[in-house]
Design a protein around this motif. Structure first.
Motif, PDB file in Angstrom:
ATOM      1  N   SER A   1       0.892  -1.016   0.047  1.00 48.18           N
ATOM      2  CA  SER A   1       0.174   0.513   0.452  1.00 48.18           C
ATOM      3  C   SER A   1       0.651   1.250   0.310  1.00 48.18           C
ATOM      4  O   SER A   1       0.533   2.379  -0.042  1.00 48.18           O
ATOM      5  N   LYS A   2       1.972   1.448   0.456  1.00 47.47           N
ATOM      6  CA  LYS A   2       3.200   2.408   0.342  1.00 47.47           C
ATOM      7  C   LYS A   2       4.012   2.030   0.579  1.00 47.47           C
ATOM      8  O   LYS A   2       4.978   0.773   0.867  1.00 47.47           O
ATOM      9  N   LEU A   3       5.206   2.512  -0.562  1.00 51.57           N
ATOM     10  CA  LEU A   3       7.549   2.672  -0.424  1.00 51.57           C
ATOM     11  C   LEU A   3       6.986   4.081   0.265  1.00 51.57           C
ATOM     12  O   LEU A   3       6.968   5.090  -0.362  1.00 51.57           O
ATOM     13  N   HIS A   4       8.772   3.690   0.377  1.00 52.68           N
ATOM     14  CA  HIS A   4       9.915   4.696   1.249  1.00 52.68           C
ATOM     15  C   HIS A   4      11.052   4.354  -0.347  1.00 52.68           C
ATOM     16  O   HIS A   4      11.224   3.338   0.072  1.00 52.68           O
ATOM     17  N   TYR A   5      11.155   5.141  -0.965  1.00 56.93           N
ATOM     18  CA  TYR A   5      11.562   4.484  -2.167  1.00 56.93           C
ATOM     19  C   TYR A   5      13.347   5.144  -1.862  1.00 56.93           C
ATOM     20  O   TYR A   5      12.732   7.012  -2.171  1.00 56.93           O
ATOM     21  N   VAL A   6      14.020   5.030  -1.702  1.00 62.15           N
ATOM     22  CA  VAL A   6      15.611   5.769  -1.584  1.00 62.15           C
ATOM     23  C   VAL A   6      16.816   5.653  -2.655  1.00 62.15           C
ATOM     24  O   VAL A   6      17.669   4.626  -2.906  1.00 62.15           O
ATOM     25  N   PRO A   7      16.777   6.912  -3.580  1.00 63.73           N
ATOM     26  CA  PRO A   7      17.615   6.570  -4.971  1.00 63.73           C
ATOM     27  C   PRO A   7      19.032   6.826  -4.593  1.00 63.73           C
ATOM     28  O   PRO A   7      18.667   7.856  -3.730  1.00 63.73           O
ATOM     29  N   ILE A   8      20.030   6.974  -5.045  1.00 58.91           N
ATOM     30  CA  ILE A   8      21.547   7.156  -5.124  1.00 58.91           C
ATOM     31  C   ILE A   8      21.933   7.045  -5.773  1.00 58.91           C
ATOM     32  O   ILE A   8      21.696   6.300  -6.929  1.00 58.91           O
ATOM     33  N   ASP A   9      22.420   8.610  -6.365  1.00 57.06           N
ATOM     34  CA  ASP A   9      23.194   8.601  -7.486  1.00 57.06           C
ATOM     35  C   ASP A   9      24.163   9.553  -7.686  1.00 57.06           C
ATOM     36  O   ASP A   9      24.311  10.880  -6.792  1.00 57.06           O
ATOM     37  N   VAL A  10      24.980   9.827  -8.918  1.00 60.63           N
ATOM     38  CA  VAL A  10      26.682  10.582  -8.190  1.00 60.63           C
ATOM     39  C   VAL A  10      25.864  11.538  -8.943  1.00 60.63           C
ATOM     40  O   VAL A  10      25.942  12.337  -9.278  1.00 60.63           O
ATOM     41  N   SER A  11      24.686  11.635  -9.900  1.00 62.78           N
ATOM     42  CA  SER A  11      24.566  12.615 -10.657  1.00 62.78           C
ATOM     43  C   SER A  11      23.201  12.937 -10.469  1.00 62.78           C
ATOM     44  O   SER A  11      22.076  12.583 -10.852  1.00 62.78           O
ATOM     45  N   PRO A  12      22.970  14.518 -10.420  1.00 64.32           N
ATOM     46  CA  PRO A  12      22.122  14.927  -9.347  1.00 64.32           C
ATOM     47  C   PRO A  12      21.206  15.710 -10.702  1.00 64.32           C
ATOM     48  O   PRO A  12      19.982  14.842  -9.941  1.00 64.32           O
ATOM     49  N   ALA A  13      21.088  15.887 -11.761  1.00 63.86           N
ATOM     50  CA  ALA A  13      20.055  15.917 -12.758  1.00 63.86           C
ATOM     51  C   ALA A  13      19.195  14.925 -12.660  1.00 63.86           C
ATOM     52  O   ALA A  13      17.762  14.995 -12.840  1.00 63.86           O
ATOM     53  N   PRO A  14      19.149  13.219 -13.256  1.00 64.93           N
ATOM     54  CA  PRO A  14      18.581  12.452 -13.713  1.00 64.93           C
ATOM     55  C   PRO A  14      17.931  12.460 -12.120  1.00 64.93           C
ATOM     56  O   PRO A  14      16.801  11.901 -11.786  1.00 64.93           O
ATOM     57  N   LEU A  15      18.896  12.446 -10.825  1.00 60.40           N
ATOM     58  CA  LEU A  15      17.893  11.737 -10.341  1.00 60.40           C
ATOM     59  C   LEU A  15      17.225  12.628  -9.701  1.00 60.40           C
ATOM     60  O   LEU A  15      15.641  12.479  -8.897  1.00 60.40           O
ATOM     61  N   ILE A  16      17.216  14.477  -9.412  1.00 65.74           N
ATOM     62  CA  ILE A  16      16.229  15.158  -9.561  1.00 65.74           C
ATOM     63  C   ILE A  16      14.290  14.937 -10.497  1.00 65.74           C
ATOM     64  O   ILE A  16      13.411  14.642  -9.684  1.00 65.74           O
ATOM     65  N   GLU A  17      15.280  14.417 -11.697  1.00 60.99           N
ATOM     66  CA  GLU A  17      14.096  14.687 -12.225  1.00 60.99           C
ATOM     67  C   GLU A  17      12.948  13.302 -12.430  1.00 60.99           C
ATOM     68  O   GLU A  17      12.284  13.280 -12.560  1.00 60.99           O
ATOM     69  N   SER A  18      14.460  11.999 -11.759  1.00 59.93           N
ATOM     70  CA  SER A  18      13.855  10.593 -11.825  1.00 59.93           C
ATOM     71  C   SER A  18      12.356  10.847 -10.305  1.00 59.93           C
ATOM     72  O   SER A  18      11.620  10.284 -10.308  1.00 59.93           O
ATOM     73  N   ALA A  19      13.244  11.705  -9.142  1.00 57.62           N
ATOM     74  CA  ALA A  19      12.025  12.020  -8.661  1.00 57.62           C
ATOM     75  C   ALA A  19      10.674  12.510  -8.389  1.00 57.62           C
ATOM     76  O   ALA A  19      10.517  12.191  -7.797  1.00 57.62           O
ATOM     77  N   GLN A  20      10.958  13.774  -9.200  1.00 51.30           N
ATOM     78  CA  GLN A  20       9.716  14.074  -9.029  1.00 51.30           C
ATOM     79  C   GLN A  20       9.243  12.985 -10.266  1.00 51.30           C
ATOM     80  O   GLN A  20       7.920  13.673  -9.922  1.00 51.30           O
ATOM     81  N   ALA A  21       9.377  12.490 -11.045  1.00 49.90           N
ATOM     82  CA  ALA A  21       8.318  12.262 -11.835  1.00 49.90           C
ATOM     83  C   ALA A  21       8.174  10.875 -11.149  1.00 49.90           C
ATOM     84  O   ALA A  21       6.733  10.804 -11.343  1.00 49.90           O
ATOM     85  N   LEU A  22       8.176  10.380  -9.967  1.00 45.35           N
ATOM     86  CA  LEU A  22       7.942   9.563  -9.458  1.00 45.35           C
ATOM     87  C   LEU A  22       7.146   9.846  -8.710  1.00 45.35           C
ATOM     88  O   LEU A  22       6.125   8.856  -8.798  1.00 45.35           O
ATOM     89  N   VAL A  23       7.112  10.648  -8.044  1.00 47.26           N
ATOM     90  CA  VAL A  23       6.337  11.152  -6.511  1.00 47.26           C
ATOM     91  C   VAL A  23       5.308  11.892  -7.582  1.00 47.26           C
ATOM     92  O   VAL A  23       3.613  11.829  -6.389  1.00 47.26           O
ATOM     93  N   ARG A  24       4.911  12.182  -8.461  1.00 53.16           N
ATOM     94  CA  ARG A  24       3.891  12.230  -9.479  1.00 53.16           C
ATOM     95  C   ARG A  24       2.722  11.340 -10.186  1.00 53.16           C
ATOM     96  O   ARG A  24       1.759  11.446  -9.770  1.00 53.16           O
ATOM     97  N   HIS A  25       3.579  10.527 -10.377  1.00 42.71           N
ATOM     98  CA  HIS A  25       3.581   8.670 -10.695  1.00 42.71           C
ATOM     99  C   HIS A  25       2.422   7.861  -9.699  1.00 42.71           C
ATOM    100  O   HIS A  25       1.102   8.071  -9.737  1.00 42.71           O
TER     101      HIS A  25
END
Length: 338
Positions: A118-142
């Motif tokens: 029913s819920k999830l805490h997702y913790v992505p780790i990456d050295v590149s800020p741009a794809p990390l931020i973009e994908s994180a924003q897309a995930l919370v929207r979706h």
């Protein structure tokens, strides 16, 4: 360092933290790595510096290439078996992903986990800020039931700090055969660090590419469109930009070769002509002979026996495994060895 959150995203469901070193330290570290690598014989450059913003974009393009079977094969395995991969806990586990990139394949796991818990805490780790931020924003929207805490960090820093900050149980995710970039001892060391960060209720989901014929492997790392060549050469562009070097990219060529004796595909940059390159930021001048190579990356391909040995050395036991019908790629779920 805080990051700007896009409009329409609820901040309490999205946090991005920078756990990596300040830019000045990163530049100094790059300079030292370049100095050591290009002074060595054979000459080398560290693959970890591929992933600036442009490099990350090029890698995403590589993943969509027809020759690059790894991404679509792993994606199909995850799509078909995600529910099994996230099963086994009485309450929702946090999902921590090493090298998350765009998190495109991970969406199957995220959807399956939300469906089950029913819920999830997702913790992505990456050295590149741009794809990390973009994908994180897309995930919370979706996904309305997902909370994302992203870390701009290298694996070592993340593994040292996350266990205390993210309570268990946890599903650690390491996809894309990224482990293959590491030499055998380095891969074992990294997996041992992951094991040290895990509790007995945690699991590791690991994607690995399997050994196969040279033609298939070399095409995957030297595509007809030349995207992988641009990805490899972008490393020189980064050194030009950050260390003031004068690499002429037209004077270097991309080469990929499979070494079955070593179980890996090697990527090289080959000097087309005799030339001198100056790198002021590393206090270095390098004379290249025509045909001289810079070794930039290894991508190891695993046998089943090799994976079993690696798991045992790092302190894991295999709990479940999934592969495609052609036996190209393998995803395994490991627990800590008793």
């Amino acid at each position: 360092m805080p990051f700007e959150i896009a409009p329409g995203v609820r901040p309490k469901r999205l946090t991005i933290e920078r756990a990596s070193a300040p830019q000045e330290t990163e530049t100094e570290t790059l300079a030292e790595a370049v100095r050591l690598g290009l002074d060595a014989r054979p000459r080398t450059l560290p693959w970890t510096y591929f992933y600036d913003e442009v490099g990350s974009q090029l890698f995403e393009a590589i993943c969509a290439l027809p020759e690059y079977y790894l991404t679509r094969t792993e994606d199909a395995i995850l799509r078909e078996h995600a529910d099994e991969m996230v099963a086994g806990w009485s309450r929702d586990p946090a999902m921590i992903e090493l090298g998350s990139g765009s998190s495109s394949k991970t969406r199957w796991l995220i959807a399956a986990a939300i469906n089950r818990y029913s819920k999830l805490h997702y913790v992505p780790i990456d050295v590149s800020p741009a794809p990390l931020i973009e994908s994180a924003q897309a995930l919370v929207r979706h996904f309305s039931a997902v909370r994302v805490t992203g870390y701009v960090a290298n694996y070592r820093d993340a593994l040292a700090t996350l266990p205390e900050r993210i309570p268990g149980p946890r599903l650690w995710v390491f996809l894309g055969s990224s482990l293959g970039n590491y030499a055998a001892d380095e891969a074992c060391e990294l997996l041992t660090q992951v094991a040290a960060a895990m509790g007995e209720d945690d699991r590791l989901l690991l994607g690995t590419d399997l050994a196969k014929d040279a033609a298939t492997l070399e095409a995957a790392y030297d595509d007809a469109a030349g995207i992988t060549a641009r990805f490899n050469l972008n490393l020189l562009t980064r050194i030009n930009r950050e260390l003031g070097a004068d690499f002429d990219l037209d004077r270097f060529a991309h080469r990929a070769v499979y070494r079955p004796d070593l179980g890996r595909v090697e990527m090289h940059l080959v000097s087309r002509v005799a030339q001198t390159v100056r790198i002021p930021g590393a206090a270095l001048t390098v004379d290249f002979a025509a045909g001289e190579m810079i070794h930039t990356e290894n991508s190891h391909k695993y046998s089943l026996d090799g994976l079993a040995d690696l798991a045992d050395r790092a302190g894991f036991a295999e709990e479940a495994t999934w592969t495609d019908r052609q036996g190209l790629f393998r995803v395994q779920r490991w627990r800590l060895r008793d």
